[in-house]
Design an enzyme around this catalytic site. Structure first.
Site, mmCIF file in Angstrom:
data_model
loop_
_atom_site.group_PDB
_atom_site.id
_atom_site.type_symbol
_atom_site.label_atom_id
_atom_site.label_comp_id
_atom_site.label_asym_id
_atom_site.label_seq_id
_atom_site.Cartn_x
_atom_site.Cartn_y
_atom_site.Cartn_z
ATOM 1 N N SER A 1 0.258 0.016 -0.885
ATOM 2 C CA SER A 1 1.299 -1.167 -0.300
ATOM 3 C C SER A 1 0.803 -2.444 -0.449
ATOM 4 O O SER A 1 -0.118 -2.676 -1.002
ATOM 5 C CB SER A 1 1.153 -0.750 1.344
ATOM 6 N N TYR B 1 -4.985 -0.633 8.110
ATOM 7 C CA TYR B 1 -4.034 -0.517 7.106
ATOM 8 C C TYR B 1 -4.448 -1.187 5.876
ATOM 9 O O TYR B 1 -4.557 -0.508 4.648
ATOM 10 C CB TYR B 1 -2.722 -0.424 7.746
#
Length: 256
Positions: free
Chosen positions: A146, A159
């Site tokens: 990501s 994350y």
């Protein structure tokens, strides 16, 4: 020019978390290019639905229910693939999860859940499949990251930490496994139309904030991420390894 370098005919591919969102799009893209794809998910009903769809497209696919965050399931998955073909040409580590909070608000359980799912499981899956990848000339591994692993986002620190760790894992394995003819690369998507972010993007103000920071002025389609993954799996990308391709509409290079 050899056209077959843009195809995946005769290749076997495994995509974790491949019944929803980006993983689903990747599985369908690879199958459409000629690969036999192993569909992996925690939910058998979703696997059955995906296999039915693939059969309707005359794609070659097999399914296996597994939670790759569990060591027993990982070992069963490897045994299943080994029993079917004895090799694996393509491994796509796509599985991931998130809990969006401020850093000081995470419980220990939430923190370790994110790390176990996003980082530890992908590391272990890669290691377990190494012998099968080594048996396949020109094998390719693609890790789905990501842009949260490349720069600050509002997605939460754990994350971003796990995605950054996967970027470094990509670089390390690319060097370690190069002599085994295994390429290891990554893609780093920005916001993409998937169920995982649907609620966030339904917030019109938040969506506008995202679009304002994206030079191309729109949200990505899952198929656009899948196409980038497919390229990295092809022999057309045979000299590309250790790289992280941002599929982000220009987000990560957008200055003031």
């Amino acid at each position: 020019m050899e056209n077959n370098k843009w195809r995946l005919d005769g290749k076997t591919a495994l995509v974790t978390g491949s019944t929803k969102g980006i993983g689903k799009a990747i599985a369908e893209e690879l199958a459409g290019l000629g690969a036999e794809v192993y569909i992996v998910s925690r939910h058998q009903d979703e696997i059955d639905e995906q296999l039915k769809y693939m059969a309707g497209k005359e794609f070659s696919a097999k399914g296996f229910r597994a939670d790759v965050s569990l060591s027993t399931d990982r070992e069963k998955l490897v045994s299943f693939v080994k029993g079917k073909s004895g090799k694996l040409d393509i491994l796509v580590n796509n599985v991931g999860t998130n809990i969006r909070k401020k850093a000081v608000e995470y419980t220990d359980e939430e923190y370790f859940h994110i790390f176990n799912t996003n980082m530890h499981s992908n590391f272990m899956v890669s290691r377990l499949f190494y012998p099968l990848l080594k048996n396949a000339p020109g094998a390719a591994v693609v890790n789905v990251l990501s842009v949260a692993g490349l720069t600050h986002l509002r997605s939460g620190a754990p994350y971003g930490m796990t995605k950054a760790a996967l970027a470094q894992l990509t670089r390390n394995l690319a060097v370690e496994w190069a002599t085994d003819d295994i390429r290891v690369n990554a893609v780093a998507p920005w916001y993409t139309k998937t169920p995982l972010v649907e609620a966030l993007l339904n917030d019109k103000k938040y969506l506008q904030d995202v679009l304002d920071r994206t030079p191309m002025g729109r949200i990505a389609e899952a198929e656009e991420v899948a196409a980038a993954v497919a390229f990295l799996c092809m022999s057309a990308a045979s000299y590309v390894t250790g790289q992280c391709l941002a599929v982000d509409g220009g987000f990560t290079i957008n200055g003031f």
